[in-house]
Motif scaffolding. Structure first.
Motif, PDB file in Angstrom:
ATOM      1  N   SER A 666       0.504  -1.336  -0.305  1.00 16.02           N
ATOM      2  CA  SER A 666      -0.158   0.146   0.022  1.00 16.02           C
ATOM      3  C   SER A 666       0.834   0.824  -0.566  1.00 16.02           C
ATOM      4  O   SER A 666       1.632   0.996   0.384  1.00 16.02           O
ATOM      5  CB  SER A 666      -0.790   0.362   0.874  1.00 16.02           C
ATOM      6  N   MET A 667       0.394   2.118  -0.891  1.00 20.97           N
ATOM      7  CA  MET A 667       0.557   3.757  -0.088  1.00 20.97           C
ATOM      8  C   MET A 667       1.481   3.996   1.009  1.00 20.97           C
ATOM      9  O   MET A 667       1.858   4.647   1.242  1.00 20.97           O
ATOM     10  CB  MET A 667       0.014   4.915  -0.680  1.00 20.97           C
ATOM     11  N   HIS A 668       0.495   3.625   1.982  1.00 18.62           N
ATOM     12  CA  HIS A 668       0.597   4.098   3.173  1.00 18.62           C
ATOM     13  C   HIS A 668       1.839   3.687   3.968  1.00 18.62           C
ATOM     14  O   HIS A 668       2.697   4.247   4.481  1.00 18.62           O
ATOM     15  CB  HIS A 668       0.186   3.794   4.220  1.00 18.62           C
ATOM     16  N   ASN A 669       2.423   2.054   3.551  1.00 21.42           N
ATOM     17  CA  ASN A 669       3.902   1.054   3.968  1.00 21.42           C
ATOM     18  C   ASN A 669       4.759   1.789   3.883  1.00 21.42           C
ATOM     19  O   ASN A 669       6.071   2.022   3.644  1.00 21.42           O
ATOM     20  CB  ASN A 669       3.425  -0.027   3.676  1.00 21.42           C
ATOM     21  N   TYR A 670       4.597   2.190   2.086  1.00 23.45           N
ATOM     22  CA  TYR A 670       5.695   2.988   1.506  1.00 23.45           C
ATOM     23  C   TYR A 670       6.131   4.083   2.275  1.00 23.45           C
ATOM     24  O   TYR A 670       7.243   4.632   2.131  1.00 23.45           O
ATOM     25  CB  TYR A 670       5.140   3.396   0.340  1.00 23.45           C
ATOM     26  N   GLU A 671       4.917   5.107   2.439  1.00 23.07           N
ATOM     27  CA  GLU A 671       5.207   6.346   3.192  1.00 23.07           C
ATOM     28  C   GLU A 671       5.870   5.669   4.353  1.00 23.07           C
ATOM     29  O   GLU A 671       7.362   6.907   4.682  1.00 23.07           O
ATOM     30  CB  GLU A 671       3.819   6.496   3.159  1.00 23.07           C
ATOM     31  N   GLN A 672       5.463   4.945   4.863  1.00 18.11           N
ATOM     32  CA  GLN A 672       6.583   4.879   6.320  1.00 18.11           C
ATOM     33  C   GLN A 672       7.396   4.083   6.181  1.00 18.11           C
ATOM     34  O   GLN A 672       8.343   4.578   7.251  1.00 18.11           O
ATOM     35  CB  GLN A 672       5.619   3.402   6.823  1.00 18.11           C
ATOM     36  N   VAL A 673       7.883   3.767   5.139  1.00 18.64           N
ATOM     37  CA  VAL A 673       9.591   3.139   5.237  1.00 18.64           C
ATOM     38  C   VAL A 673      10.226   3.937   4.721  1.00 18.64           C
ATOM     39  O   VAL A 673      11.355   4.864   5.005  1.00 18.64           O
ATOM     40  CB  VAL A 673       9.350   1.994   4.294  1.00 18.64           C
ATOM     41  N   LEU A 674       9.494   4.973   3.618  1.00 22.41           N
ATOM     42  CA  LEU A 674      10.136   6.552   3.316  1.00 22.41           C
ATOM     43  C   LEU A 674      10.567   7.144   4.530  1.00 22.41           C
ATOM     44  O   LEU A 674      11.710   8.219   4.159  1.00 22.41           O
ATOM     45  CB  LEU A 674       9.604   6.917   1.529  1.00 22.41           C
ATOM     46  N   ARG A 675       9.913   7.580   5.361  1.00 23.82           N
ATOM     47  CA  ARG A 675      10.453   8.145   6.283  1.00 23.82           C
ATOM     48  C   ARG A 675      11.272   7.589   6.897  1.00 23.82           C
ATOM     49  O   ARG A 675      11.123   8.765   8.106  1.00 23.82           O
ATOM     50  CB  ARG A 675       8.992   8.286   6.304  1.00 23.82           C
ATOM     51  N   GLN A 676      12.146   6.693   7.326  1.00 26.73           N
ATOM     52  CA  GLN A 676      13.448   6.106   7.996  1.00 26.73           C
ATOM     53  C   GLN A 676      14.387   6.343   6.994  1.00 26.73           C
ATOM     54  O   GLN A 676      15.020   6.163   8.191  1.00 26.73           O
ATOM     55  CB  GLN A 676      12.327   4.484   8.655  1.00 26.73           C
ATOM     56  N   ILE A 677      13.866   6.668   5.879  1.00 23.56           N
ATOM     57  CA  ILE A 677      15.739   6.314   5.144  1.00 23.56           C
ATOM     58  C   ILE A 677      16.752   7.708   5.840  1.00 23.56           C
ATOM     59  O   ILE A 677      15.676   8.238   5.864  1.00 23.56           O
ATOM     60  CB  ILE A 677      15.173   6.334   3.679  1.00 23.56           C
ATOM     61  N   ARG A 678      17.358   6.945   6.598  1.00 22.55           N
ATOM     62  CA  ARG A 678      18.975   8.075   7.001  1.00 22.55           C
ATOM     63  C   ARG A 678      19.786   8.913   5.477  1.00 22.55           C
ATOM     64  O   ARG A 678      20.139   7.102   4.624  1.00 22.55           O
ATOM     65  CB  ARG A 678      19.369   8.491   8.094  1.00 22.55           C
ATOM     66  N   TYR A 679      19.901   9.898   5.957  1.00 17.95           N
ATOM     67  CA  TYR A 679      21.492   9.742   4.660  1.00 17.95           C
ATOM     68  C   TYR A 679      22.396  10.006   5.793  1.00 17.95           C
ATOM     69  O   TYR A 679      22.261  11.469   6.937  1.00 17.95           O
ATOM     70  CB  TYR A 679      20.921  11.849   4.201  1.00 17.95           C
ATOM     71  N   ARG A 680      23.653   9.752   5.497  1.00 24.59           N
ATOM     72  CA  ARG A 680      24.935   9.781   6.241  1.00 24.59           C
ATOM     73  C   ARG A 680      26.395  10.553   5.864  1.00 24.59           C
ATOM     74  O   ARG A 680      26.084   9.719   5.126  1.00 24.59           O
ATOM     75  CB  ARG A 680      25.039   8.362   7.154  1.00 24.59           C
ATOM     76  N   ASN A 681      26.677  10.981   6.991  1.00 30.33           N
ATOM     77  CA  ASN A 681      28.278  11.762   5.587  1.00 30.33           C
ATOM     78  C   ASN A 681      29.469  11.886   7.118  1.00 30.33           C
ATOM     79  O   ASN A 681      28.926  13.080   7.289  1.00 30.33           O
ATOM     80  CB  ASN A 681      27.653  12.816   4.889  1.00 30.33           C
ATOM     81  N   TRP A 682      29.592  10.543   6.657  1.00 34.35           N
ATOM     82  CA  TRP A 682      31.262  10.785   8.601  1.00 34.35           C
ATOM     83  C   TRP A 682      32.076  12.021   8.037  1.00 34.35           C
ATOM     84  O   TRP A 682      33.342  11.977   8.810  1.00 34.35           O
ATOM     85  CB  TRP A 682      31.371   9.706   8.405  1.00 34.35           C
ATOM     86  N   ASP A 683      32.154  12.155   6.920  1.00 33.18           N
ATOM     87  CA  ASP A 683      32.960  12.791   6.458  1.00 33.18           C
ATOM     88  C   ASP A 683      32.612  14.396   5.554  1.00 33.18           C
ATOM     89  O   ASP A 683      32.582  14.631   4.156  1.00 33.18           O
ATOM     90  CB  ASP A 683      34.371  12.584   5.147  1.00 33.18           C
ATOM     91  N   THR A 684      31.865  15.628   6.325  1.00 32.84           N
ATOM     92  CA  THR A 684      31.564  15.836   5.181  1.00 32.84           C
ATOM     93  C   THR A 684      32.037  17.645   4.989  1.00 32.84           C
ATOM     94  O   THR A 684      31.535  18.412   4.357  1.00 32.84           O
ATOM     95  CB  THR A 684      30.148  17.015   6.663  1.00 32.84           C
ATOM     96  N   SER A 685      33.532  17.774   5.244  1.00 30.69           N
ATOM     97  CA  SER A 685      34.193  18.823   4.822  1.00 30.69           C
ATOM     98  C   SER A 685      34.244  19.230   3.694  1.00 30.69           C
ATOM     99  O   SER A 685      33.983  20.136   3.389  1.00 30.69           O
ATOM    100  CB  SER A 685      35.585  18.234   5.081  1.00 30.69           C
ATOM    101  N   ALA A 686      34.014  18.518   2.560  1.00 31.36           N
ATOM    102  CA  ALA A 686      33.985  18.469   1.403  1.00 31.36           C
ATOM    103  C   ALA A 686      32.494  18.630  -0.077  1.00 31.36           C
ATOM    104  O   ALA A 686      32.661  18.409  -0.656  1.00 31.36           O
ATOM    105  CB  ALA A 686      34.484  17.939   0.127  1.00 31.36           C
ATOM    106  N   THR A 687      31.465  18.620   1.323  1.00 30.61           N
ATOM    107  CA  THR A 687      30.476  18.208   0.648  1.00 30.61           C
ATOM    108  C   THR A 687      29.232  19.501   1.399  1.00 30.61           C
ATOM    109  O   THR A 687      29.440  19.516   2.509  1.00 30.61           O
ATOM    110  CB  THR A 687      29.467  16.732   1.382  1.00 30.61           C
ATOM    111  N   PHE A 688      29.066  20.248   0.295  1.00 38.47           N
ATOM    112  CA  PHE A 688      27.755  21.521   0.583  1.00 38.47           C
ATOM    113  C   PHE A 688      26.422  20.744   0.485  1.00 38.47           C
ATOM    114  O   PHE A 688      25.851  21.843   1.890  1.00 38.47           O
ATOM    115  CB  PHE A 688      28.398  22.460   0.342  1.00 38.47           C
ATOM    116  N   ASP A 689      25.673  20.500  -0.531  1.00 35.64           N
ATOM    117  CA  ASP A 689      24.387  19.659  -0.551  1.00 35.64           C
ATOM    118  C   ASP A 689      24.429  18.890  -1.314  1.00 35.64           C
ATOM    119  O   ASP A 689      25.599  18.121  -1.612  1.00 35.64           O
ATOM    120  CB  ASP A 689      24.562  21.344  -1.451  1.00 35.64           C
ATOM    121  N   ARG A 690      23.413  18.039  -1.069  1.00 40.50           N
ATOM    122  CA  ARG A 690      23.410  16.946  -1.890  1.00 40.50           C
ATOM    123  C   ARG A 690      21.459  16.588  -2.046  1.00 40.50           C
ATOM    124  O   ARG A 690      21.101  17.260  -1.999  1.00 40.50           O
ATOM    125  CB  ARG A 690      23.366  15.642  -1.002  1.00 40.50           C
ATOM    126  N   LYS A 691      21.350  16.235  -3.740  1.00 39.54           N
ATOM    127  CA  LYS A 691      20.256  16.702  -4.259  1.00 39.54           C
ATOM    128  C   LYS A 691      20.086  14.773  -4.301  1.00 39.54           C
ATOM    129  O   LYS A 691      21.045  14.004  -5.074  1.00 39.54           O
ATOM    130  CB  LYS A 691      20.333  17.338  -5.468  1.00 39.54           C
TER     131      LYS A 691
END
Length: 877
Positions: A666-691
């Motif tokens: 269902s669309m509801h279950n897809y929403e629930q899972v998408l809302r838990q996806i995380r972005y990690r960057n443990w070396d941010t010095s050279a990164t200013f944005d991500r699209k």
């Protein structure tokens, strides 16, 4: 001696006699009143003559002898003929010439034969195939055809012998009935089906005409022909992997015929049907499965499943046609295991490797089935529990009828080649090549090592979403026997009573449980056999050829929405949990429907509005794609806790290009899972944005959502403790930026990468000049804003003094570049380490340094090419 009177003897005769001459005795007989022939045609009476010798009292006269007078009344043609009936009706059977269909009769009230007899009849209506004789008998002059005309209406008149015709013509109605032909009556060739209608009857008014034949039993077969739709019926067009998850199949199935992609490119050269991921093999193509896709050791338990459509093998001497083959890659030409078709037999070959038990073992398993060569789609599952091999075809079990034993294969170090559609011949030929090509169509070919599939799951995987159905089985009656085939595309009914069969056939219906069925025609065929009482030759019932027209479903529009731009401090990205990418993502599906009823006139329809209705349905894919450079696995990743997928029909794959969630849910279950996806960057010095870009689909891409773009900014803070002690103008720039969906405070901290060294050198020379002009004004502004800022901190978000940042508003346009430069110069003179302020506020730095959540449209309105300007008097604190 004279005659004085004449007397008539008779009752009330309308005549009288008068004396004309007494001497001669001449008299006249005349009527006293009008005479009507129709009342009385003739009169007979007696007349006597009297002399004049009567006395005073009329006595003593002498009378003559009696004479008889006979009078006939001559007729006048005063009446016209009139018909006895107001309307005459008759029914005739087509194709016959009748001597007399019916007789009309007219009468005339005149009294004489001349005027009272009807001498002639005449048909007044022109151009009709009928004639009438003088006695009123009507006959047809040519064979009548029911299809040409069902009924004739003719006007007839009559003439008496005085040629006076009837005042009113009479209507004669002749009905033509068809020659009685045994067969089904009152059914429609076209049956319309709208998606979501559930079950609709196919023949609600049907009945069987037997022309009074002595029928003892009827056997009827109703067949729904859908072999040209997908894999033989309107199955869900989800991928095999999604379908297996829906049906509860054990995991680990390997798709050997996936849709061509970057990761699965071995099917790229094969012919594909435009529907349902079907591959066509024309006897010239094979595909090599790359090493590592299927494990070399399948163990004693594994399952091969596939959809196959295959006809008789071409040529007089039929060769083996390979579906799946694992053979030596070089040197030798041993087949380790293979599934192939030979002379309409399905053969499974399994050669075990040599081990301690050097004994004969089962090696070939054969099944001879008509369905293998019937050019129809069937679902085959080969369950291997060595030494037992079972075939399931369309959910029904078949045991091998012949098992060939053989010695095990001696071990060797020759690599093996797994192929589909042909077998690889690596040895015994001058040049390795494909052989034993397959002719036909294959789909959803999977192999599952280490597991066999249950009957329940196999039935689910081959289940059809459309088919025949019977409404209210209870009311079919005791005398009706019926039977469905496994896919419910064929229904057989049998009974000995015609009316019971009629009632049963009226309850047969079509059902399609798909939310978005494949539009188009489904052919229907009804064939019947009749047995008669003691008859050698019985009546034959013609077949019914009809079709179900399935209409196109209203196409859904899937919309993905949510926050599309945000910024967070670098520390959050570097934390163990990272940053949630899509905290408020929403997936909505709408369908456009007309508000008018369908029976309105065309011009009225145009004025009626359309309405959007939200609808619920499943998705089967959502991708989060990285826009721009792929993720660097050394420093960044997308993550999802696998526990979020539990209890859902979902699975996920991760790569540097993005994150994919797939499965029918269902669309509801897809929403629930998408809302838990995380972005990690443990070396941010050279990164200013991500699209990132989010895109969801239904039915393998048949319906696709919009592309939802998300921009994430990383806010940097370098050497901030020293920086904050000397930053004179910092408090002035603290502000709150109002977002259209909420009020979120944003901070701005300038950071210049090392590549900007050249820019810094140029800026330093400019700063020396500008500082002398701007320092006085800035100091005054600082003193003024510091006092005001103390009272306004209650309205700001809680800020930690150790990490205070400058806030800019990208929503405004600025026109005076020198102001920012002055303030940047002041920072530079106080602290050489914080050199980022020396930049000239380039476009790139503005985007990188925002922690402002804005909608995409608003962000584009901001002028990026102009410099920033600050006005002390208007800044909100």
């Amino acid at each position: 001696g004279e005659i004085c009177a004449f007397k008539i003897h008779g009752q009330e005769m309308p005549f009288e006699a008068v004396v004309l001459n007494k001497t001669s005795g001449e008299g006249r007989l005349q009527a006293r009143s009008p005479i009507d022939c129709e009342l009385q045609k003739e009169y007979t009476f007696i007349i006597q003559a009297y002399d004049c010798g009567s006395g005073p009292g009329g006595i003593n006269w002498k009378k003559s002898h009696k004479a008889v007078v006979h009078i006939q009344v001559k007729d006048v043609n005063e009446f016209a003929p009139a018909f006895k009936e107001s309307v005459y009706k008759a029914t005739v059977t087509e194709g016959k010439i009748y001597d007399s269909i019916l007789q009309v009769e007219a009468i005339d009230e005149d009294c004489s034969p001349q005027y009272s007899q009807i001498c002639n009849y005449e048909i007044v209506t022109t151009d009709v195939p009928f004639a009438i004789d003088r006695n009123g008998n009507i006959r047809n002059t040519e064979k009548l055809n029911y299809d040409k005309q069902h009924q004739y209406e003719i006007m007839v008149t009559a003439f008496d012998c005085g040629q006076k015709h009837a005042t009113d013509d009479v209507l004669v109605r002749v009905n033509v009935k068809p020659v009685c032909k045994p067969g089904w009556q009152d059914w429609n060739k076209r049956i319309e089906y709208r998606p979501g209608s559930g079950s609709i009857p196919l023949f609600p008014s049907i009945h069987l005409e037997t022309c009074d034949g002595p029928v003892s039993s009827i056997h009827t077969t109703i067949e729904l022909q859908t072999n040209y739709i997908g894999k033989g019926c309107d199955r869900e067009t989800y991928s095999e992997k999604s379908l297996q998850k829906l049906c509860g199949a054990s995991s680990g199935a390997i798709d050997l015929l996936p849709s061509p992609s970057a990761t699965a490119n071995w099917t790229a050269g094969l012919l594909m049907d435009n529907n349902d991921m079907i591959f066509k093999f024309d006897g010239k193509q094979g595909a090599k499965i790359p090493d590592g896709i299927v494990p070399k050791n399948l163990t004693d338990q594994f399952t091969i499943s596939l959809w196959m459509k295959h006809g008789p093998s071409p040529g007089l001497r039929a060769e083996k046609e390979t579906i799946l083959c694992n053979s030596d890659k070089t040197e030798m030409n041993r087949h380790h295991y293979a599934l192939y078709v030979h002379n309409c037999r399905l053969v499974f070959l399994l050669r075990k490797d040599f081990d301690q038990a050097d004994t004969f073992r089962p090696a070939e398993f054969h099944w001879k089935l008509d369905q293998i060569c019937d050019k129809e789609w069937h679902y085959y599952v080969v369950n291997v529990e060595f030494p037992v091999v079972t075939l399931y075809m369309d959910g029904t079990t078949y045991e091998p009828y012949l098992v060939t034993n053989d010695w095990p294969i001696h071990p060797s170090h020759i690599a093996m080649q797994l192929t589909v559609g042909a077998c690889w011949q690596g040895g015994e030929v001058t040049k390795p090549r494909f052989a034993q090509y397959f002719h036909g169509s294959l789909a959803s070919l999977t192999i599952r090592p280490g597991k066999i599939e249950s009957q329940k799951v196999i039935s689910c995987l081959q289940a059809c979403k459309e088919g025949l159905d019977i409404n209210s089985l209870e009311s079919l009656g005791q005398g009706i026997k019926y039977h469905f085939n496994p896919s419910q595309s064929v229904l057989v009914m049998e009974g000995d009573d015609i009316e019971n069969i009629n009632q049963a056939l009226r309850k047969v219906s079509y059902i399609n449980s798909r939310q978005f069925p494949t539009a188009g025609v489904r052919r229907l065929k009804v064939s019947s056999k009749v047995q008669c009482f003691g008859e050698d030759v019985c009546i034959s019932i013609p077949d019914i050829d009809a079709y179900v027209m399935v209409f196109q479903a209203s196409e859904p529009r899937i919309t993905v929405s949510g926050m599309d731009h945000f910024a967070r401090p670098a520390a959050q990205f570097e934390s163990e949990r990272g940053v949630i990418l899509l905290p408020d993502i929403r997936i909505v599906s709408t369908v456009t429907k007309m508000e008018h009823p369908e029976d309105l006139e065309e011009h009225e329809r145009a004025n009626k509005p359309v309405v959007l209705e939200e609808m619920l349905h499943n998705l089967d894919f959502c991708d989060i794609l990285v826009i721009g450079a792929e993720l660097d696995p050394e420093q960044e990743c997308l993550e999802l806790d696998r526990v979020e997928l539990q209890g859902k029909h979902l699975d996920a794959t991760n790569s540097t290009a993005g994150y994919s969630i797939y499965g029918v849910d269902s669309m509801h279950n897809y929403e629930q899972v998408l809302r838990q996806i995380r972005y990690r960057n443990w070396d941010t010095s050279a990164t200013f944005d991500r699209k990132f870009r989010v895109k969801c689909t239904e039915l393998n891409g048949r319906y696709t959502s919009n592309e939802f773009n998300l921009e994430v900014n990383i806010l940097h803070s370098s050497n901030f403790m020293d920086h904050v002690n000397h930053m004179i103008v910092q408090p002035q720039f603290l502000q709150s930026v109002q977002h259209q969906e909420g009020s979120i405070s944003a901070a701005h901290n300038s950071v210049v990468p090392s590549v900007a060294t050249i820019v810094i050198i140029i800026c330093v020379s400019i700063l020396i000049f500008i500082v002398t002009l701007g320092v006085y004004r800035i100091r005054r502004a600082h003193q003024h804003s510091s006092a005001d800022n103390e009272g306004s901190k209650e309205n700001e978000m809680d800020w930690d003094d150790s990490a205070l940042t400058i806030t800019v508003n990208p929503m405004e346009k600025y026109e005076k570049p020198h102001q920012t430069e002055e303030e940047s110069e002041e920072e530079d003179t106080e602290d050489e380490d914080t050199t980022s302020a020396e930049s000239d506020e380039s476009e790139e730095e503005e985007e990188e340094e925002e922690e402002v959540i804005v909608q995409k449209g608003d962000k584009q309105n901001a002028s990026r090419s102009e410099q920033l300007e600050w006005d002390d008097s208007t800044l909100p604190y």
